[in-house]
Design an enzyme around this catalytic site. Structure first.
Site, PDB file in Angstrom:
ATOM      1  CD  GLN A  78      -0.645   2.171 -43.889  1.00 52.86           C
ATOM      2  OE1 GLN A  78      -0.581   2.207 -45.108  1.00 52.86           O
ATOM      3  NE2 GLN A  78       0.366   2.528 -43.129  1.00 52.86           N
ATOM      4  CG  PHE A  79      -5.367   0.263 -38.100  1.00 55.33           C
ATOM      5  CD1 PHE A  79      -5.143   0.949 -36.909  1.00 55.33           C
ATOM      6  CD2 PHE A  79      -4.609  -0.855 -38.374  1.00 55.33           C
ATOM      7  CE1 PHE A  79      -4.168   0.513 -36.014  1.00 55.33           C
ATOM      8  CE2 PHE A  79      -3.641  -1.294 -37.500  1.00 55.33           C
ATOM      9  CZ  PHE A  79      -3.417  -0.615 -36.309  1.00 55.33           C
ATOM     10  CB  THR A  80      -1.381   3.260 -39.069  1.00 57.19           C
ATOM     11  OG1 THR A  80      -0.962   2.985 -40.408  1.00 57.19           O
ATOM     12  CG2 THR A  80      -1.197   2.022 -38.208  1.00 57.19           C
TER      13      THR A  80
END
Length: 150
Positions: A78-80
């Site tokens: 999850q790059f966010t």
């Protein structure tokens, strides 16, 4: 590296309508990776995660690790998690690692976590549009960042 660890009764990840992975009791881990992260960060997190005592013992006290309960783990990239919200209302993801860095480190993290756990961990697919379902047990949610190890 940054993780959000959720103690779950069950969790799954679906991609294009098909279940990619599912687990019963254990941890759903959301993993964010930045360019400066290295294998040492993954190693530190794996050790902390498998020894994290957040499962109830026979007295109802959070005193057992996932190793003690023979639990399962599902890891979703999850790059966010690397979002910066300092300016404006649209998050910036400039701290998130590029694929060339993130994919091998994600794979390494999942492999090392499988070794530490003694069984295969479930995964999503890096960069895919994933639908994640979970039943948070507690709720118990722990956040860790390798930049705050000390």
């Amino acid at each position: 590296m940054r993780v959000v660890i959720q103690r779950v009764s069950h969790a799954s990840v679906t991609i294009d309508g098909a279940c990619k992975s599912s687990i019963k009791e254990g941890f759903l881990i959301l993993l964010g990776i930045e360019e400066a992260d290295a294998r040492e960060d993954a190693d530190w997190l794996c050790k902390k995660i498998v020894n994290l005592r957040v499962f109830d013992d026979e007295n109802g006290v959070m005193n057992k690790s996932i190793l003690d309960t023979n639990g399962e783990i599902l890891v979703v990239s999850q790059f966010t998690l690397m979002a910066s919200t300092k300016k404006g209302n649209r998050p910036s993801y400039i701290r998130a690692a590029r694929h060339e860095t993130a994919v091998p480190l994600y794979d390494y993290f999942c492999n090392e976590l499988s070794i530490a756990l003694g069984k295969q961990v479930g995964t999503g697919t890096f960069g895919a549009d994933m639908k994640v379902e979970l039943l948070n047990n507690g709720p118990v949610t722990i956040c860790m960042d390798t930049k705050n190890k000390e």
